[in-house]
Each structure stands twice: as structure tokens, then as C-alpha cells.
Design a protein around this motif. Structure first.
Motif, PDB file in Angstrom:
ATOM      1  N   GLU A   1       0.820  -1.218   0.000  1.00  0.00           N
ATOM      2  CA  GLU A   1       0.000   0.000   0.000  1.00  0.00           C
ATOM      3  C   GLU A   1       0.852   1.266   0.000  1.00  0.00           C
ATOM      4  OE1 GLU A   1      -1.887  -2.867   3.086  1.00  0.00           O
ATOM      5  OE2 GLU A   1       0.101  -2.274   2.418  1.00  0.00           O
ATOM      6  N   LEU A   2       2.110   1.148   0.406  1.00  0.00           N
ATOM      7  CA  LEU A   2       2.999   2.317   0.470  1.00  0.00           C
ATOM      8  C   LEU A   2       3.838   2.494  -0.796  1.00  0.00           C
ATOM      9  CD1 LEU A   2       4.213   2.020   4.187  1.00  0.00           C
ATOM     10  CD2 LEU A   2       2.431   3.515   3.240  1.00  0.00           C
ATOM     11  N   LYS A   3       3.540   1.693  -1.818  1.00  0.00           N
ATOM     12  CA  LYS A   3       4.319   1.731  -3.067  1.00  0.00           C
ATOM     13  C   LYS A   3       4.412   3.138  -3.648  1.00  0.00           C
ATOM     14  CE  LYS A   3       3.969   0.030  -7.772  1.00  0.00           C
ATOM     15  NZ  LYS A   3       2.967   0.844  -8.438  1.00  0.00           N
ATOM     16  N   ASP A   4       3.319   3.870  -3.649  1.00  0.00           N
ATOM     17  CA  ASP A   4       3.299   5.199  -4.255  1.00  0.00           C
ATOM     18  C   ASP A   4       3.520   6.328  -3.248  1.00  0.00           C
ATOM     19  OD1 ASP A   4       2.804   4.123  -6.798  1.00  0.00           O
ATOM     20  OD2 ASP A   4       0.653   4.006  -6.374  1.00  0.00           O
ATOM     21  N   THR A   5       3.829   5.970  -2.019  1.00  0.00           N
ATOM     22  CA  THR A   5       4.025   6.955  -0.955  1.00  0.00           C
ATOM     23  C   THR A   5       5.495   7.332  -0.856  1.00  0.00           C
ATOM     24  OG1 THR A   5       2.181   5.991   0.279  1.00  0.00           O
ATOM     25  CG2 THR A   5       3.698   7.392   1.508  1.00  0.00           C
ATOM     26  N   PRO A   6       5.833   8.619  -1.042  1.00  0.00           N
ATOM     27  CA  PRO A   6       7.235   9.030  -0.888  1.00  0.00           C
ATOM     28  C   PRO A   6       7.685   8.904   0.573  1.00  0.00           C
ATOM     29  CG  PRO A   6       5.972  10.686  -2.097  1.00  0.00           C
ATOM     30  CD  PRO A   6       4.986   9.716  -1.512  1.00  0.00           C
ATOM     31  N   ILE A   7       8.772   8.171   0.774  1.00  0.00           N
ATOM     32  CA  ILE A   7       9.325   7.974   2.119  1.00  0.00           C
ATOM     33  C   ILE A   7      10.838   8.130   2.037  1.00  0.00           C
ATOM     34  CG2 ILE A   7       9.612   6.399   4.079  1.00  0.00           C
ATOM     35  CD1 ILE A   7       7.068   4.939   3.100  1.00  0.00           C
ATOM     36  N   GLU A   8      11.369   8.937   2.937  1.00  0.00           N
ATOM     37  CA  GLU A   8      12.820   9.058   3.059  1.00  0.00           C
ATOM     38  C   GLU A   8      13.243   8.469   4.396  1.00  0.00           C
ATOM     39  OE1 GLU A   8      16.486  12.293   3.089  1.00  0.00           O
ATOM     40  OE2 GLU A   8      14.433  13.011   2.880  1.00  0.00           O
ATOM     41  N   PHE A   9      14.214   7.587   4.355  1.00  0.00           N
ATOM     42  CA  PHE A   9      14.840   7.028   5.548  1.00  0.00           C
ATOM     43  C   PHE A   9      16.109   7.848   5.754  1.00  0.00           C
ATOM     44  CE2 PHE A   9      12.309   3.805   3.603  1.00  0.00           C
ATOM     45  CZ  PHE A   9      11.805   3.012   4.617  1.00  0.00           C
ATOM     46  N   LYS A  10      16.219   8.496   6.893  1.00  0.00           N
ATOM     47  CA  LYS A  10      17.325   9.441   7.071  1.00  0.00           C
ATOM     48  C   LYS A  10      17.973   9.275   8.440  1.00  0.00           C
ATOM     49  CE  LYS A  10      18.283  14.348   6.613  1.00  0.00           C
ATOM     50  NZ  LYS A  10      17.727  15.636   6.227  1.00  0.00           N
ATOM     51  N   PHE A  11      19.289   9.204   8.433  1.00  0.00           N
ATOM     52  CA  PHE A  11      20.015   9.142   9.700  1.00  0.00           C
ATOM     53  C   PHE A  11      19.998  10.504  10.373  1.00  0.00           C
ATOM     54  CE2 PHE A  11      22.141   5.408   7.740  1.00  0.00           C
ATOM     55  CZ  PHE A  11      21.755   4.491   8.699  1.00  0.00           C
ATOM     56  N   LYS A  12      19.854  10.463  11.673  1.00  0.00           N
ATOM     57  CA  LYS A  12      19.850  11.667  12.498  1.00  0.00           C
ATOM     58  C   LYS A  12      20.778  11.402  13.667  1.00  0.00           C
ATOM     59  CE  LYS A  12      16.513  14.779  14.639  1.00  0.00           C
ATOM     60  NZ  LYS A  12      15.089  14.990  14.945  1.00  0.00           N
ATOM     61  N   SER A  13      21.490  12.420  14.099  1.00  0.00           N
ATOM     62  CA  SER A  13      22.491  12.185  15.145  1.00  0.00           C
ATOM     63  C   SER A  13      21.867  11.703  16.446  1.00  0.00           C
ATOM     64  CB  SER A  13      23.328  13.435  15.384  1.00  0.00           C
ATOM     65  OG  SER A  13      22.493  14.510  15.764  1.00  0.00           O
ATOM     66  N   GLU A  14      20.696  12.211  16.804  1.00  0.00           N
ATOM     67  CA  GLU A  14      20.098  11.794  18.065  1.00  0.00           C
ATOM     68  C   GLU A  14      18.585  11.963  17.995  1.00  0.00           C
ATOM     69  OE1 GLU A  14      20.282  13.400  22.563  1.00  0.00           O
ATOM     70  OE2 GLU A  14      22.214  13.134  21.576  1.00  0.00           O
ATOM     71  N   ILE A  15      17.880  10.951  18.485  1.00  0.00           N
ATOM     72  CA  ILE A  15      16.424  11.003  18.599  1.00  0.00           C
ATOM     73  C   ILE A  15      16.104  10.735  20.055  1.00  0.00           C
ATOM     74  CG2 ILE A  15      14.234   9.996  17.849  1.00  0.00           C
ATOM     75  CD1 ILE A  15      15.727   9.007  15.321  1.00  0.00           C
ATOM     76  N   ASP A  16      15.353  11.607  20.679  1.00  0.00           N
ATOM     77  CA  ASP A  16      15.072  11.497  22.104  1.00  0.00           C
ATOM     78  C   ASP A  16      14.326  10.212  22.437  1.00  0.00           C
ATOM     79  OD1 ASP A  16      15.112  12.439  24.748  1.00  0.00           O
ATOM     80  OD2 ASP A  16      13.084  13.239  24.534  1.00  0.00           O
TER      81      ASP A  16
END
Length: 192
Positions: free
Chosen positions: A31-46
Motif C-alpha cells: 500500500e505504500l508503493k506510491d508513498t514518498p518515504i525518506e529514511f534518514k540518519f539523524k544524530s540523536e532522537i530522544d
């Protein structure tokens, strides 16, 4: 992250280091085939290893035109124990990504004002956090990622160096391995 450090396939942007796991997790969510998704590294997530959310600009668009981002902490420090995305077992990483994609499934059907309200309640209510996290686990299990979700829970709950306090927080907010197994059985029964 520079573009050369990421793969872009279709409308997904994925860092090279996790493209296999992201591909496996995404393959469970047609279902997410047409959904734009970026996987992105972040230095810190609370207090977290990953975090899924709609992109800020897409909150002004119609639901079907929204894009999402999954922030991934390259390294997480849980009560003095450091984990790196490169040292987490592949099946565990797939489970974590599958859980975050479950959040996106939950967000997709909400109107923009509902998403803003969701964010406010998530920041202020432990009960709402529990509801949202259990919903994401349920989406993942219902999309065939039950074993990976169990591997993720096992990784956290049976890791000897994590404190009982942290493990109790996870037990309180997320589905338990027994609840996940019951969901897997339900999905299996529905398919047969």
C-alpha cells in the motif's frame, strides 16, 4: 546525508547501510508503493532509535500527496549501553523499520488536523503513546512482519545490560511477545 550515500528507488530514499532491510520491510507494505518515504540518519532522537512522521510541507497537502520521513539514530544510548545501526541484527532492524512503516500506515488515513492533534496527544499522554505504539506493532504483524517484531522485542527485553526500568517501559508501551504471537496466529487463521 549526501545523495551518493543513499539509494533512491522509485519514490523512496534509503541510506546505503540499511537498503536491504528497508527493502524487505517495504516489501510487506504494498500500500505504500506510491508513498514518498525518506529514511534518514539523524544524530540523536530522544528516547528512541527511530521516528516516523509526515514531512512538514506535506501537512499542507491532501492525504494522498503526503510524504513521510523515518529518522534513524545511527547510534542510540540506552542507559549507558550504546547500539549502532550497523551492530543491530538484520532481522531486528527489519522489525524496527516495519514498526515505523506501521506508523506511516496509521498516519495515511488521518486528516491533516488529526495528524497535528495526534502529535500533540503523543507528546502529552502516556496512554496515547501506548495506543499509537501498539497500533504500529499491529500493522507490522498484520503485514507479515510478526517474527521480525518478536526479534526486535527479544533484542530489547532479553538484552542483559539494559535496566529493568527501561524494559518495563517497553513492556508497558508496546505489544508483548505473547500478544504478538496471538496476532500472528489470528493472521494465520484468517489466511487459511
Amino acid at each position: 546525508m549526501k545523495q551518493k550515500d543513499s539509494l533512491k528507488f522509485s519514490n523512496k530514499i534509503v541510506p546505503d547501510r540499511i537498503w536491504r532491510e528497508a527493502y524487505v520491510a517495504l516489501s510487506h507494505y504494498p500500500e505504500l508503493k506510491d508513498t514518498p518515504i525518506e529514511f534518514k540518519f539523524k544524530s540523536e532522537i530522544d528516547k528512541s532509535f527511530m521516528q516516523a512522521q509526515p514531512t512538514l510541507g506535506s501537512l499542507l497537502k491532501k492525504r494522498k500527496n503526503r510524504s513521510y520521513i523515518i529518522f534513524i539514530s545511527e547510534e542510540i544510548d540506552i542507559e549507558g549501553e550504546k547500539f549502532s545501526v550497523t551492530t543491530v541484527p538484520s532481522e531486528v532492524l527489519i522489525g524496527w523499520l516495519g514498526h515505523e512503516l506501521g506508523h506511516i500506515m496509521d498516519y495515511r488515513d488521518r486528516r491533516n488536523i488529526e495528524l497535528i492533534w495526534f502529535g500533540l496527544k503523543y507528546m502529552t499522554s502516556k496512554n496515547y503513546i501506548r495506543e499509537a505504539e501498539r497500533a504500529a506493532d499491529t500493522y507490522a504483524v498484520n503485514h507479515g512482519l510478526g517474527q521480525q517484531i518478536i526479534a526486535t522485542k527479544d533484542f530489547i527485553l532479553n538484552h542483559t545490560r539494559l535496566t529493568d526500568q527501561y524494559k518495563e517501559r517497553i513492556k508497558d508501551l508496546y505489544l508483548s511477545p505473547d500478544e504478538i504471537m496471538a496476532l500472528i496466529d489470528e493472521v494465520h487463521d484468517e489466511l487459511n
